[in-house]
Design an enzyme around this catalytic site. Structure first.
Site, PDB file in Angstrom:
ATOM      1  N   THR A 198      80.224  -0.307 -76.050  1.00 30.99           N
ATOM      2  CA  THR A 198      81.087  -1.251 -77.139  1.00 30.99           C
ATOM      3  C   THR A 198      82.126  -0.315 -77.941  1.00 30.99           C
ATOM      4  O   THR A 198      81.550   0.999 -78.241  1.00 30.99           O
ATOM      5  CB  THR A 198      80.100  -2.000 -78.423  1.00 30.99           C
ATOM      6  OG1 THR A 198      80.849  -2.502 -79.343  1.00 30.99           O
ATOM      7  CG2 THR A 198      78.857  -1.166 -78.711  1.00 30.99           C
ATOM      8  N   ASP A 199      83.039  -0.667 -78.857  1.00 26.78           N
ATOM      9  CA  ASP A 199      83.816   0.104 -79.707  1.00 26.78           C
ATOM     10  C   ASP A 199      83.090   0.366 -81.134  1.00 26.78           C
ATOM     11  O   ASP A 199      83.437   1.325 -81.637  1.00 26.78           O
ATOM     12  CB  ASP A 199      84.936  -0.543 -79.801  1.00 26.78           C
ATOM     13  CG  ASP A 199      85.158  -1.782 -80.458  1.00 26.78           C
ATOM     14  OD1 ASP A 199      83.984  -2.419 -80.799  1.00 26.78           O
ATOM     15  OD2 ASP A 199      86.337  -2.512 -80.690  1.00 26.78           O
ATOM     16  N   GLU A 200      82.163  -0.351 -81.330  1.00 21.39           N
ATOM     17  CA  GLU A 200      81.481  -0.352 -82.414  1.00 21.39           C
ATOM     18  C   GLU A 200      80.632   1.079 -82.475  1.00 21.39           C
ATOM     19  O   GLU A 200      80.169   1.295 -83.715  1.00 21.39           O
ATOM     20  CB  GLU A 200      80.286  -1.431 -82.680  1.00 21.39           C
ATOM     21  CG  GLU A 200      80.859  -2.651 -82.509  1.00 21.39           C
ATOM     22  CD  GLU A 200      80.143  -4.005 -82.968  1.00 21.39           C
ATOM     23  OE1 GLU A 200      79.174  -3.805 -84.096  1.00 21.39           O
ATOM     24  OE2 GLU A 200      80.032  -4.984 -82.526  1.00 21.39           O
TER      25      GLU A 200
ATOM     26  N   TYR B 161      72.433  -2.118 -84.285  1.00 17.94           N
ATOM     27  CA  TYR B 161      72.986  -2.158 -82.787  1.00 17.94           C
ATOM     28  C   TYR B 161      73.989  -1.189 -82.569  1.00 17.94           C
ATOM     29  O   TYR B 161      73.813  -0.490 -81.247  1.00 17.94           O
ATOM     30  CB  TYR B 161      74.016  -3.530 -82.835  1.00 17.94           C
ATOM     31  CG  TYR B 161      74.795  -3.780 -81.763  1.00 17.94           C
ATOM     32  CD1 TYR B 161      74.263  -3.822 -80.600  1.00 17.94           C
ATOM     33  CD2 TYR B 161      76.101  -3.929 -81.829  1.00 17.94           C
ATOM     34  CE1 TYR B 161      75.138  -3.926 -79.459  1.00 17.94           C
ATOM     35  CE2 TYR B 161      76.880  -4.008 -80.650  1.00 17.94           C
ATOM     36  CZ  TYR B 161      76.442  -3.952 -79.613  1.00 17.94           C
ATOM     37  OH  TYR B 161      77.273  -4.099 -78.585  1.00 17.94           O
TER      38      TYR B 161
ATOM     39  N   LYS C 279      73.559   1.427 -79.195  1.00 19.68           N
ATOM     40  CA  LYS C 279      74.356   1.744 -78.035  1.00 19.68           C
ATOM     41  C   LYS C 279      74.850   3.168 -78.208  1.00 19.68           C
ATOM     42  O   LYS C 279      75.041   3.677 -77.072  1.00 19.68           O
ATOM     43  CB  LYS C 279      75.465   0.702 -78.396  1.00 19.68           C
ATOM     44  CG  LYS C 279      75.207  -0.668 -78.154  1.00 19.68           C
ATOM     45  CD  LYS C 279      74.593  -0.888 -76.619  1.00 19.68           C
ATOM     46  CE  LYS C 279      75.642  -0.952 -75.424  1.00 19.68           C
ATOM     47  NZ  LYS C 279      75.230  -1.181 -74.470  1.00 19.68           N
TER      48      LYS C 279
END
Length: 351
Positions: free
Chosen positions: A133-135, A158, A162
Protein backbone atom coordinates in the site's frame (compact mmCIF):
# COMPACT_ATOMS: atom_id res chain seq x y z
CA UNK A 1 1.84 -20.05 -15.86
CA UNK A 2 0.67 -21.37 -12.52
CA UNK A 3 -0.21 -18.48 -10.18
CA UNK A 4 -0.73 -18.97 -6.43
CA UNK A 5 -2.78 -16.07 -5.06
CA UNK A 6 -2.90 -15.61 -1.29
CA UNK A 7 -6.01 -13.79 -0.13
CA UNK A 8 -7.82 -14.62 -3.34
CA UNK A 9 -11.24 -14.39 -1.69
CA UNK A 10 -10.68 -10.79 -0.63
CA UNK A 11 -11.43 -7.64 -2.57
CA UNK A 12 -8.28 -7.18 -4.68
CA UNK A 13 -7.41 -10.88 -4.60
CA UNK A 14 -10.75 -11.97 -6.01
CA UNK A 15 -10.52 -9.29 -8.71
CA UNK A 16 -7.11 -10.64 -9.67
CA UNK A 17 -8.39 -14.23 -9.79
CA UNK A 18 -11.39 -13.25 -11.93
CA UNK A 19 -9.10 -11.28 -14.24
CA UNK A 20 -6.57 -14.09 -14.66
CA UNK A 21 -9.20 -16.75 -15.32
CA UNK A 22 -11.21 -14.49 -17.62
CA UNK A 23 -8.39 -12.92 -19.63
CA UNK A 24 -5.37 -15.24 -19.60
CA UNK A 25 -4.52 -18.92 -19.91
CA UNK A 26 -2.87 -19.01 -16.47
CA UNK A 27 -3.89 -21.57 -13.85
CA UNK A 28 -4.76 -20.12 -10.44
CA UNK A 29 -4.73 -21.51 -6.91
CA UNK A 30 -6.58 -19.32 -4.42
CA UNK A 31 -5.12 -19.81 -0.92
CA UNK A 32 -7.32 -18.00 1.60
CA UNK A 33 -8.18 -18.36 5.29
CA UNK A 34 -11.71 -16.99 4.69
CA UNK A 35 -11.69 -14.45 7.50
CA UNK A 36 -14.56 -11.97 7.91
CA UNK A 37 -13.45 -10.09 4.78
CA UNK A 38 -13.09 -13.10 2.49
CA UNK A 39 -16.04 -14.58 0.66
CA UNK A 40 -16.10 -17.20 -2.08
CA UNK A 41 -19.26 -15.66 -3.53
CA UNK A 42 -16.93 -13.07 -5.06
CA UNK A 43 -15.55 -15.90 -7.21
CA UNK A 44 -18.77 -17.58 -8.32
CA UNK A 45 -18.20 -16.50 -11.93
CA UNK A 46 -14.93 -18.50 -12.16
CA UNK A 47 -15.54 -21.29 -9.65
CA UNK A 48 -16.32 -23.87 -12.34
CA UNK A 49 -13.23 -23.15 -14.44
CA UNK A 50 -10.80 -26.08 -14.72
CA UNK A 51 -7.98 -23.54 -14.37
CA UNK A 52 -9.17 -22.36 -10.93
CA UNK A 53 -8.81 -24.15 -7.61
CA UNK A 54 -9.26 -23.15 -3.98
CA UNK A 55 -7.41 -24.19 -0.84
CA UNK A 56 -8.48 -22.89 2.55
CA UNK A 57 -5.50 -22.11 4.71
CA UNK A 58 -3.76 -19.57 6.95
CA UNK A 59 -0.59 -17.85 5.70
CA UNK A 60 0.76 -18.10 9.26
CA UNK A 61 0.48 -21.90 9.16
CA UNK A 62 3.90 -23.09 7.98
CA UNK A 63 2.79 -26.62 7.11
CA UNK A 64 -0.32 -25.52 5.23
CA UNK A 65 1.63 -22.96 3.23
CA UNK A 66 4.45 -25.36 2.35
CA UNK A 67 2.00 -28.09 1.36
CA UNK A 68 -0.01 -25.76 -0.87
CA UNK A 69 3.12 -24.55 -2.63
CA UNK A 70 4.59 -28.01 -3.12
CA UNK A 71 1.31 -29.48 -4.36
CA UNK A 72 0.53 -26.65 -6.80
CA UNK A 73 4.10 -25.98 -8.01
CA UNK A 74 3.54 -22.29 -8.83
CA UNK A 75 5.56 -20.20 -11.24
CA UNK A 76 4.44 -17.05 -9.41
CA UNK A 77 3.23 -16.37 -5.88
CA UNK A 78 1.18 -13.18 -5.63
CA UNK A 79 0.90 -12.37 -1.94
CA UNK A 80 -2.23 -10.31 -1.22
CA UNK A 81 -3.48 -11.90 2.03
CA UNK A 82 -3.48 -9.19 4.69
CA UNK A 83 -5.44 -7.40 7.34
CA UNK A 84 -6.16 -4.08 5.66
CA UNK A 85 -8.62 -1.86 7.54
CA UNK A 86 -6.97 1.05 9.38
CA UNK A 87 -9.82 1.46 11.87
CA UNK A 88 -9.62 -2.21 12.84
CA UNK A 89 -5.86 -1.88 13.28
CA UNK A 90 -6.40 0.92 15.79
CA UNK A 91 -8.75 -1.25 17.84
CA UNK A 92 -6.77 -4.50 17.53
CA UNK A 93 -3.22 -4.13 16.20
CA UNK A 94 -2.14 -7.65 17.19
CA UNK A 95 -3.98 -9.33 14.33
CA UNK A 96 -2.23 -7.01 11.87
CA UNK A 97 1.22 -7.84 13.18
CA UNK A 98 0.43 -11.56 13.10
CA UNK A 99 -1.05 -11.69 9.60
CA UNK A 100 0.91 -8.99 7.81
CA UNK A 101 4.34 -9.48 9.37
CA UNK A 102 4.44 -13.08 10.63
CA UNK A 103 2.32 -14.30 7.70
CA UNK A 104 4.59 -12.65 5.16
CA UNK A 105 7.64 -14.17 6.89
CA UNK A 106 5.99 -17.58 6.69
CA UNK A 107 5.25 -17.12 2.98
CA UNK A 108 8.82 -15.99 2.27
CA UNK A 109 10.34 -18.93 4.13
CA UNK A 110 8.21 -21.44 2.23
CA UNK A 111 8.77 -19.68 -1.10
CA UNK A 112 12.54 -19.66 -0.59
CA UNK A 113 12.63 -23.38 0.20
CA UNK A 114 10.51 -24.10 -2.87
CA UNK A 115 12.54 -21.83 -5.19
CA UNK A 116 15.81 -23.41 -4.10
CA UNK A 117 14.45 -26.76 -5.23
CA UNK A 118 13.61 -25.53 -8.74
CA UNK A 119 15.97 -25.99 -11.65
CA UNK A 120 16.74 -24.34 -14.97
CA UNK A 121 14.16 -22.13 -16.60
CA UNK A 122 11.57 -22.65 -13.85
CA UNK A 123 14.03 -21.32 -11.26
CA UNK A 124 14.93 -18.35 -13.46
CA UNK A 125 11.30 -17.41 -14.12
CA UNK A 126 9.89 -17.83 -10.60
CA UNK A 127 8.64 -14.64 -8.91
CA UNK A 128 7.41 -13.77 -5.42
CA UNK A 129 5.16 -10.72 -5.84
CA UNK A 130 4.20 -8.86 -2.67
CA UNK A 131 1.26 -6.45 -2.92
CA UNK A 132 1.39 -3.50 -0.53
CA UNK A 133 0.00 0.00 0.00
CA UNK A 134 0.98 3.65 -0.39
CA UNK A 135 0.15 4.14 3.29
CA UNK A 136 3.64 2.90 4.19
CA UNK A 137 4.97 6.27 3.01
CA UNK A 138 3.05 8.30 5.59
CA UNK A 139 1.31 11.57 4.80
CA UNK A 140 1.93 14.15 2.09
CA UNK A 141 1.40 17.89 2.28
CA UNK A 142 -0.59 19.80 -0.31
CA UNK A 143 1.95 19.08 -3.05
CA UNK A 144 4.23 16.26 -4.12
CA UNK A 145 3.81 12.55 -4.85
CA UNK A 146 4.97 9.23 -3.49
CA UNK A 147 7.64 7.64 -5.67
CA UNK A 148 9.50 4.36 -5.34
CA UNK A 149 12.27 6.36 -3.59
CA UNK A 150 10.03 7.94 -0.94
CA UNK A 151 11.22 7.05 2.61
CA UNK A 152 8.85 4.93 4.67
CA UNK A 153 6.98 6.78 7.41
CA UNK A 154 3.93 4.68 8.47
CA UNK A 155 1.47 6.33 10.86
CA UNK A 156 -1.05 3.57 11.80
CA UNK A 157 -0.69 0.00 13.07
CA UNK A 158 -1.94 -1.15 9.66
CA UNK A 159 0.60 0.80 7.63
CA UNK A 160 3.39 -0.08 10.06
CA UNK A 161 2.62 -3.78 9.66
CA UNK A 162 2.63 -3.44 5.87
CA UNK A 163 5.90 -1.50 5.99
CA UNK A 164 7.39 -4.32 8.04
CA UNK A 165 6.25 -6.88 5.50
CA UNK A 166 7.69 -4.82 2.63
CA UNK A 167 11.07 -4.72 4.38
CA UNK A 168 11.01 -8.48 4.92
CA UNK A 169 10.33 -9.10 1.23
CA UNK A 170 13.12 -6.76 0.21
CA UNK A 171 15.50 -8.42 2.68
CA UNK A 172 14.74 -11.92 1.33
CA UNK A 173 15.57 -10.62 -2.12
CA UNK A 174 18.87 -9.02 -1.09
CA UNK A 175 20.02 -11.67 1.38
CA UNK A 176 18.88 -14.91 -0.22
CA UNK A 177 18.48 -13.93 -3.86
CA UNK A 178 14.77 -14.75 -3.94
CA UNK A 179 13.34 -13.05 -7.07
CA UNK A 180 10.91 -10.65 -5.39
CA UNK A 181 8.68 -7.86 -6.67
CA UNK A 182 6.83 -5.26 -4.58
CA UNK A 183 3.93 -3.05 -5.64
CA UNK A 184 2.52 -0.20 -3.56
CA UNK A 185 -0.95 0.89 -4.63
CA UNK A 186 -3.27 3.77 -3.84
CA UNK A 187 -6.84 3.39 -2.54
CA UNK A 188 -8.74 0.76 -4.51
CA UNK A 189 -12.49 0.74 -5.18
CA UNK A 190 -14.92 -1.19 -7.33
CA UNK A 191 -17.23 -4.23 -7.30
CA UNK A 192 -17.04 -6.75 -4.46
CA UNK A 193 -15.44 -4.23 -2.07
CA UNK A 194 -16.04 -5.18 1.56
CA UNK A 195 -18.70 -2.76 2.87
CA UNK A 196 -16.68 -1.36 5.78
CA UNK A 197 -14.56 0.70 3.35
CA UNK A 198 -15.52 4.26 2.43
CA UNK A 199 -17.19 3.97 -0.98
CA UNK A 200 -19.28 0.81 -0.43
CA UNK A 201 -20.12 1.96 3.10
CA UNK A 202 -21.54 5.22 1.74
CA UNK A 203 -23.58 3.33 -0.85
CA UNK A 204 -25.18 0.88 1.57
CA UNK A 205 -25.85 3.55 4.22
CA UNK A 206 -27.35 5.90 1.66
CA UNK A 207 -29.73 3.21 0.43
CA UNK A 208 -30.68 2.40 4.02
CA UNK A 209 -31.55 6.06 4.69
CA UNK A 210 -28.82 6.30 7.34
CA UNK A 211 -26.37 9.16 8.01
CA UNK A 212 -23.28 9.13 5.78
CA UNK A 213 -20.38 9.56 8.25
CA UNK A 214 -17.45 11.63 6.98
CA UNK A 215 -14.38 11.80 9.21
CA UNK A 216 -13.28 15.23 10.46
CA UNK A 217 -13.89 17.93 7.87
CA UNK A 218 -13.72 15.57 4.91
CA UNK A 219 -10.62 17.26 3.50
CA UNK A 220 -8.32 14.24 3.62
CA UNK A 221 -7.15 13.40 0.09
CA UNK A 222 -6.65 9.98 -1.50
CA UNK A 223 -5.66 8.82 -4.99
CA UNK A 224 -8.43 6.44 -6.15
CA UNK A 225 -7.62 3.40 -8.28
CA UNK A 226 -10.31 1.24 -9.90
CA UNK A 227 -9.62 -2.34 -8.85
CA UNK A 228 -9.70 -3.79 -12.36
CA UNK A 229 -7.01 -1.30 -13.40
CA UNK A 230 -4.99 -2.43 -10.39
CA UNK A 231 -5.11 -6.13 -11.24
CA UNK A 232 -4.01 -5.41 -14.80
CA UNK A 233 -1.01 -3.67 -13.24
CA UNK A 234 -0.31 -6.68 -11.03
CA UNK A 235 -0.28 -8.96 -14.06
CA UNK A 236 2.09 -6.61 -15.86
CA UNK A 237 4.46 -6.60 -12.88
CA UNK A 238 4.70 -10.34 -12.28
CA UNK A 239 4.95 -11.07 -16.01
CA UNK A 240 7.34 -8.28 -17.02
CA UNK A 241 8.73 -6.66 -13.86
CA UNK A 242 12.43 -6.74 -12.95
CA UNK A 243 13.15 -8.83 -9.82
CA UNK A 244 14.18 -6.71 -6.87
CA UNK A 245 12.22 -3.71 -8.12
CA UNK A 246 9.30 -1.85 -6.55
CA UNK A 247 6.48 -0.35 -8.64
CA UNK A 248 3.96 2.25 -7.46
CA UNK A 249 0.43 1.87 -8.86
CA UNK A 250 -1.95 4.83 -8.76
CA UNK A 251 -5.16 5.95 -10.40
CA UNK A 252 -4.26 9.59 -11.14
CA UNK A 253 -7.53 10.46 -9.39
CA UNK A 254 -6.95 12.55 -6.28
CA UNK A 255 -10.14 13.43 -4.43
CA UNK A 256 -11.02 14.75 -0.99
CA UNK A 257 -13.09 12.29 1.01
CA UNK A 258 -16.07 14.66 0.99
CA UNK A 259 -15.84 14.90 -2.81
CA UNK A 260 -15.88 11.11 -3.05
CA UNK A 261 -18.99 10.88 -0.89
CA UNK A 262 -20.74 13.61 -2.87
CA UNK A 263 -19.85 11.81 -6.12
CA UNK A 264 -21.43 8.62 -4.77
CA UNK A 265 -24.54 10.59 -3.84
CA UNK A 266 -24.69 12.16 -7.29
CA UNK A 267 -24.66 8.80 -9.05
CA UNK A 268 -27.29 7.41 -6.67
CA UNK A 269 -29.45 10.49 -7.26
CA UNK A 270 -29.53 9.60 -10.96
CA UNK A 271 -29.74 5.83 -10.79
CA UNK A 272 -32.02 5.39 -7.79
CA UNK A 273 -33.50 8.68 -6.58
CA UNK A 274 -34.80 9.00 -3.04
CA UNK A 275 -38.57 8.73 -2.75
CA UNK A 276 -38.80 12.23 -1.24
CA UNK A 277 -36.97 13.74 -4.21
CA UNK A 278 -34.09 15.08 -2.10
CA UNK A 279 -30.42 14.32 -2.74
CA UNK A 280 -28.66 11.60 -0.80
CA UNK A 281 -26.09 14.29 0.04
CA UNK A 282 -28.52 15.53 2.70
CA UNK A 283 -27.59 12.41 4.67
CA UNK A 284 -23.93 13.49 4.96
CA UNK A 285 -22.82 14.09 8.53
CA UNK A 286 -19.39 14.87 9.99
CA UNK A 287 -18.07 12.61 12.76
CA UNK A 288 -15.01 12.44 15.03
CA UNK A 289 -11.88 11.99 12.97
CA UNK A 290 -9.77 8.83 12.95
CA UNK A 291 -6.75 9.12 15.28
CA UNK A 292 -3.61 9.95 13.31
CA UNK A 293 -5.56 10.36 10.07
CA UNK A 294 -3.06 10.93 7.22
CA UNK A 295 -3.86 14.10 5.31
CA UNK A 296 -2.99 13.20 1.73
CA UNK A 297 -1.77 10.29 -0.41
CA UNK A 298 -0.84 10.65 -4.07
CA UNK A 299 1.07 8.26 -6.33
CA UNK A 300 3.59 8.98 -9.07
CA UNK A 301 3.08 5.94 -11.32
CA UNK A 302 5.57 6.99 -14.01
CA UNK A 303 7.87 3.99 -13.43
CA UNK A 304 5.24 1.33 -14.20
CA UNK A 305 3.86 3.44 -17.04
CA UNK A 306 7.22 4.01 -18.72
CA UNK A 307 8.77 0.64 -17.90
CA UNK A 308 5.85 -1.75 -18.33
CA UNK A 309 3.37 0.24 -20.40
CA UNK A 310 0.59 0.18 -17.80
CA UNK A 311 -1.85 3.04 -17.33
CA UNK A 312 -5.29 3.19 -15.71
CA UNK A 313 -8.18 2.89 -18.14
CA UNK A 314 -10.89 4.21 -15.82
CA UNK A 315 -11.33 7.80 -14.76
CA UNK A 316 -12.75 8.36 -11.31
CA UNK A 317 -16.07 9.36 -12.90
CA UNK A 318 -16.37 6.21 -15.00
CA UNK A 319 -15.17 3.98 -12.17
CA UNK A 320 -17.54 5.36 -9.58
CA UNK A 321 -20.45 5.00 -12.03
CA UNK A 322 -19.61 1.34 -12.56
CA UNK A 323 -19.16 0.78 -8.83
CA UNK A 324 -22.45 2.30 -7.71
CA UNK A 325 -24.28 0.47 -10.50
CA UNK A 326 -22.76 -2.83 -9.39
CA UNK A 327 -23.87 -2.34 -5.78
CA UNK A 328 -27.38 -1.50 -6.89
CA UNK A 329 -27.50 -4.67 -9.00
CA UNK A 330 -25.91 -6.98 -6.41
CA UNK A 331 -27.67 -6.27 -3.12
CA UNK A 332 -27.75 -9.94 -2.16
CA UNK A 333 -23.94 -10.05 -2.14
CA UNK A 334 -23.43 -7.20 0.30
CA UNK A 335 -26.62 -7.67 2.35
CA UNK A 336 -25.44 -11.14 3.39
CA UNK A 337 -22.06 -9.73 4.44
CA UNK A 338 -23.66 -6.96 6.49
CA UNK A 339 -25.84 -9.49 8.30
CA UNK A 340 -22.87 -11.76 9.01
CA UNK A 341 -20.16 -9.27 9.96
CA UNK A 342 -21.71 -5.96 11.09
CA UNK A 343 -19.29 -4.34 8.68
CA UNK A 344 -21.00 -0.96 8.86
CA UNK A 345 -20.20 -0.51 12.58
CA UNK A 346 -17.87 2.41 13.35
CA UNK A 347 -14.42 1.35 14.58
CA UNK A 348 -11.06 2.97 15.22
CA UNK A 349 -11.96 5.71 17.67
CA UNK A 350 -8.82 4.93 19.63
CA UNK A 351 -10.57 4.91 23.00
Amino acid sequence: MRILVTGGAGFIGSALVRHLIGNTEHEVLNFDKLTYAGTLTSLSSVASSPRYSFKQGDICDERAVATAIQDFQPDVITHLAAESHVDRSIDGPGAFIQTNVVGTYTMLTAALDYWRGLEGRRREQFRFHHISTDEVFGSLGETGYFTEKTPYDPRSPYSASKAGSDHLVSAWGHTYGLPVLITNCSNNYGPYHFPEKLIPLMIVKALAGEPLPVYGNGANVRDWLYVEDHVRALQSVFEQGVPGQTYNVGGNSERRNIDVVEAVCGVLDRLQPREDGHSYSQQITYVADRPGHDQRYAIDAAKIADGLGWRPLESFESGIEKTVSWYLDNRNWWAEILDRTQAATRRGLGG
